[in-house]
Write a protein that holds these residues in place. Structure first.
Motif, PDB file in Angstrom:
ATOM      1  N   ARG A   1       0.854  -1.195   0.000  1.00  0.00           N
ATOM      2  CA  ARG A   1       0.000   0.000   0.000  1.00  0.00           C
ATOM      3  C   ARG A   1       0.883   1.236   0.000  1.00  0.00           C
ATOM      4  O   ARG A   1       1.900   1.278   0.690  1.00  0.00           O
ATOM      5  N   PRO A   2       0.435   2.254  -0.745  1.00  0.00           N
ATOM      6  CA  PRO A   2       1.240   3.483  -0.717  1.00  0.00           C
ATOM      7  C   PRO A   2       1.143   4.130   0.661  1.00  0.00           C
ATOM      8  O   PRO A   2       0.091   4.138   1.290  1.00  0.00           O
ATOM      9  N   ARG A   3       2.261   4.601   1.115  1.00  0.00           N
ATOM     10  CA  ARG A   3       2.290   5.232   2.442  1.00  0.00           C
ATOM     11  C   ARG A   3       1.570   6.570   2.388  1.00  0.00           C
ATOM     12  O   ARG A   3       1.823   7.386   1.509  1.00  0.00           O
ATOM     13  N   ARG A   4       0.711   6.735   3.312  1.00  0.00           N
ATOM     14  CA  ARG A   4       0.017   8.025   3.424  1.00  0.00           C
ATOM     15  C   ARG A   4       0.854   8.924   4.303  1.00  0.00           C
ATOM     16  O   ARG A   4       1.362   8.501   5.332  1.00  0.00           O
ATOM     17  N   SER A   5       0.953  10.126   3.892  1.00  0.00           N
ATOM     18  CA  SER A   5       1.690  11.074   4.736  1.00  0.00           C
ATOM     19  C   SER A   5       0.808  11.428   5.932  1.00  0.00           C
ATOM     20  O   SER A   5      -0.418  11.480   5.830  1.00  0.00           O
ATOM     21  N   LYS A   6       1.460  11.657   7.032  1.00  0.00           N
ATOM     22  CA  LYS A   6       0.702  11.988   8.243  1.00  0.00           C
ATOM     23  C   LYS A   6       0.047  13.355   8.065  1.00  0.00           C
ATOM     24  O   LYS A   6       0.701  14.314   7.676  1.00  0.00           O
ATOM     25  N   ALA A   7      -1.231  13.404   8.369  1.00  0.00           N
ATOM     26  CA  ALA A   7      -1.964  14.660   8.258  1.00  0.00           C
ATOM     27  C   ALA A   7      -1.568  15.573   9.412  1.00  0.00           C
ATOM     28  O   ALA A   7      -1.437  15.132  10.557  1.00  0.00           O
TER      29      ALA A   7
END
Length: 128
Positions: free
Chosen positions: A4-10
């Motif tokens: 899964r592509p890493r989501r950047s921390k909001a």
């Protein structure tokens, strides 16, 4: 395995904006609320009373003339000189309604230049 592509921390900026907004609303409401007057309370009618200046106030007439305790005063600086050191801290001015604003500002500046720490203008205030 599929990665899964890493989501950047909001960043929590939205939460911070919401908190600040709620605090702003809280302080606006709490600062403007006042206890209402009792409905049975009848306020004093002062329409027929003669207005009098406080006894320790410098009166400025419509023509720019100054008086203190019923005696004429030559200049704002002369008035400050006659006061005791403790009385120079706060000087009250009662201007005539017809006095031009420029004249009032000049007198207030002259009082400050002569040694008055604080100049207060006494006005009429009505409850409606």
């Amino acid at each position: 395995m599929i990665r899964r592509p890493r989501r950047s921390k909001a960043e929590p900026t939205i939460a911070l904006i919401n908190i600040v907004f709620l605090m702003l609303i809280f302080f606006m409401i709490s600062g403007t609320l006042a206890r209402p007057l009792d409905p049975s309370l009848k306020l004093i009618d002062t329409a027929d009373l003669e207005g009098r200046a406080p006894p320790d106030a410098l009166v400025v007439h419509a023509d720019g003339r100054l008086s203190y305790e019923g005696r004429d005063v030559a200049t704002p600086a002369a008035h400050v000189e006659t006061l005791a050191e403790g009385e120079r801290r706060e000087i009250r001015i009662v201007p005539d309604r017809a006095l031009p604003a420029e004249t009032l500002v000049e007198i207030a500046r002259a009082l400050r230049a002569a040694g008055a720490e604080r100049v207060m203008i006494v006005t009429e205030r009505g409850l409606e």
